[in-house]
Design a protein around this motif. Sequence first.
Motif, mmCIF file in Angstrom:
data_model
loop_
_atom_site.group_PDB
_atom_site.id
_atom_site.type_symbol
_atom_site.label_atom_id
_atom_site.label_comp_id
_atom_site.label_asym_id
_atom_site.label_seq_id
_atom_site.Cartn_x
_atom_site.Cartn_y
_atom_site.Cartn_z
ATOM 1 N N LEU A 281 -2.848 7.854 -4.973
ATOM 2 C CA LEU A 281 -2.436 8.905 -5.904
ATOM 3 C C LEU A 281 -2.974 10.279 -5.524
ATOM 4 O O LEU A 281 -3.042 11.169 -6.376
ATOM 5 N N GLY A 282 -3.366 10.474 -4.274
ATOM 6 C CA GLY A 282 -3.836 11.791 -3.846
ATOM 7 C C GLY A 282 -5.092 12.211 -4.582
ATOM 8 O O GLY A 282 -6.070 11.461 -4.658
ATOM 9 N N ALA A 283 -5.077 13.404 -5.153
ATOM 10 C CA ALA A 283 -6.244 13.938 -5.854
ATOM 11 C C ALA A 283 -6.596 13.137 -7.097
ATOM 12 O O ALA A 283 -7.707 13.270 -7.638
ATOM 13 N N ASP A 284 -5.677 12.299 -7.581
ATOM 14 C CA ASP A 284 -5.946 11.455 -8.741
ATOM 15 C C ASP A 284 -6.576 10.117 -8.366
ATOM 16 O O ASP A 284 -6.751 9.245 -9.224
ATOM 17 N N LEU B 244 0.818 -1.216 0.000
ATOM 18 C CA LEU B 244 0.000 0.000 0.000
ATOM 19 C C LEU B 244 0.856 1.272 0.000
ATOM 20 O O LEU B 244 0.786 2.074 0.937
ATOM 21 N N PRO B 245 1.655 1.539 -1.034
ATOM 22 C CA PRO B 245 2.460 2.766 -1.053
ATOM 23 C C PRO B 245 1.674 3.951 -1.614
ATOM 24 O O PRO B 245 0.672 3.785 -2.325
ATOM 25 N N ASN B 246 2.140 5.171 -1.320
ATOM 26 C CA ASN B 246 1.636 6.325 -2.057
ATOM 27 C C ASN B 246 2.576 6.595 -3.231
ATOM 28 O O ASN B 246 3.581 5.904 -3.422
ATOM 29 N N SER B 247 2.253 7.591 -4.028
ATOM 30 C CA SER B 247 3.017 7.811 -5.262
ATOM 31 C C SER B 247 4.466 8.212 -4.968
ATOM 32 O O SER B 247 5.389 7.780 -5.670
ATOM 33 N N ASP B 248 4.695 9.010 -3.928
ATOM 34 C CA ASP B 248 6.070 9.398 -3.590
ATOM 35 C C ASP B 248 6.892 8.192 -3.149
ATOM 36 O O ASP B 248 8.072 8.055 -3.493
ATOM 37 N N GLU B 249 6.284 7.317 -2.357
ATOM 38 C CA GLU B 249 6.990 6.117 -1.905
ATOM 39 C C GLU B 249 7.300 5.186 -3.070
ATOM 40 O O GLU B 249 8.370 4.569 -3.117
ATOM 41 N N LEU B 250 6.380 5.107 -4.024
ATOM 42 C CA LEU B 250 6.623 4.291 -5.220
ATOM 43 C C LEU B 250 7.824 4.812 -5.997
ATOM 44 O O LEU B 250 8.679 4.041 -6.437
ATOM 45 N N THR B 251 7.884 6.121 -6.162
ATOM 46 C CA THR B 251 9.013 6.707 -6.879
ATOM 47 C C THR B 251 10.317 6.474 -6.119
ATOM 48 O O THR B 251 11.347 6.117 -6.711
ATOM 49 N N GLY B 252 10.289 6.662 -4.799
ATOM 50 C CA GLY B 252 11.492 6.436 -4.005
ATOM 51 C C GLY B 252 11.976 5.002 -4.088
ATOM 52 O O GLY B 252 13.183 4.736 -4.156
ATOM 53 N N LEU B 253 11.035 4.068 -4.096
ATOM 54 C CA LEU B 253 11.391 2.650 -4.106
ATOM 55 C C LEU B 253 11.891 2.178 -5.464
ATOM 56 O O LEU B 253 12.822 1.375 -5.546
ATOM 57 N N THR B 254 11.285 2.692 -6.543
ATOM 58 C CA THR B 254 11.600 2.183 -7.879
ATOM 59 C C THR B 254 12.474 3.113 -8.713
ATOM 60 O O THR B 254 13.084 2.674 -9.695
ATOM 61 N N VAL C 296 11.156 5.348 -10.536
ATOM 62 C CA VAL C 296 10.297 5.646 -11.686
ATOM 63 C C VAL C 296 9.306 6.732 -11.281
ATOM 64 O O VAL C 296 8.579 6.587 -10.290
ATOM 65 N N GLU C 297 9.255 7.831 -12.038
ATOM 66 C CA GLU C 297 8.413 8.966 -11.676
ATOM 67 C C GLU C 297 6.926 8.681 -11.878
ATOM 68 O O GLU C 297 6.091 9.105 -11.081
ATOM 69 N N ASP C 298 6.577 7.980 -12.938
ATOM 70 C CA ASP C 298 5.167 7.712 -13.237
ATOM 71 C C ASP C 298 4.660 6.607 -12.310
ATOM 72 O O ASP C 298 5.164 5.482 -12.346
ATOM 73 N N PRO C 299 3.648 6.894 -11.462
ATOM 74 C CA PRO C 299 3.219 5.893 -10.482
ATOM 75 C C PRO C 299 2.618 4.647 -11.116
ATOM 76 O O PRO C 299 2.781 3.540 -10.577
ATOM 77 N N ARG C 300 1.952 4.793 -12.245
ATOM 78 C CA ARG C 300 1.390 3.609 -12.912
ATOM 79 C C ARG C 300 2.505 2.687 -13.372
ATOM 80 O O ARG C 300 2.475 1.466 -13.117
ATOM 81 N N ALA C 301 3.501 3.249 -14.042
ATOM 82 C CA ALA C 301 4.623 2.437 -14.518
ATOM 83 C C ALA C 301 5.386 1.830 -13.344
ATOM 84 O O ALA C 301 5.800 0.664 -13.386
#
Length: 311
Positions: free
Chosen positions: A230-233, A196-206, A208-213
């Motif tokens: 994804l917050g407001a998205d 259950l990551p948020n988009s910033d955590e996904l980017t930090g972990l991978t 990759v800037e795009d959370p879907r990718a």
Amino acid sequence: MSAVREDLTVVGNTNLDIMVSGVTSLPEPGTEALVPDIRIRLGGSAGNLALRCAGLGQPTTLISRVGNDASTALVRSELDLPHLKPVLITDPELPSGVTVAVEAPGRDRAFISSLGAMSALDAADVPAEAVAARCVVLAGYFLLPRLRGPGLAGLFTRARAAGALTVLDTGWPTEGWTAEVQAEVRGVLSSVDVFLPNSDELTGLTGVEDPRAAALELAAATGTLVVAKLGADGAGLALPSGEWSHAPAQPVVPVDSTGAGDGFNAAFLTCLTRGTGPAEALGTAVRYATELVATAPEHRSAVQLAEVLPL
């Protein structure tokens, strides 16, 4: 899963939060500054998640480690709720953890935390009946040194053997997303069913800037179902097979975004525990979290899960 109980276990950090509002700068040494408001409330990723799940009527067990001090009495009183069974292990030597959160308009919050007894929480503190729940969640991973790496793997191996779904919410590492931290988290995901990551955590972990990718890459590499906040998205769901589902958030006038992530997690996991499929749970959780953002904190207990609708 038919033999597994229809309840949920949350393991992790529970403490008091001291919320200091309106801080634009620290006072000079030897001086004093006034702020508009200082409040004390229940904090910790695990504590907040368990509180929110119980508020949705979901039978929930919370397992945390606390000290034998005055703050523990306040923590216990905040957890005295219907549908919630707090299992607070009292450490004879360490104090309870405390977090000071400093906030001001137009600035991100800053946090100062003392781990205290949370630093000693380990898999042995989790009884057998607790790992036999429908879902076993570890929240606040980076604040639980004895449950990082092999500690988490051991706990989740027990949970899976009991038939439970294993769920991880890491939060942000205090040391940053170093190569070592990235490798550590990728390693433990082999024992995690839902991440259950948020988009910033996904980017930090991978990286990759795009959370879907990022979510799709991570799901494919680890075999874990990745739920991206994804917050407001809204939120997205990446399956190891390469499928992606997206639940958009309806536009609202935000009142307070504090706790939206915990609310999303609680709604999503409550739906899963009750037998709802992940894609349907995603949409319900987004709608619930969106309504929380548009509701003042003192009125949020009235916000309940909407009817589960297909995406």
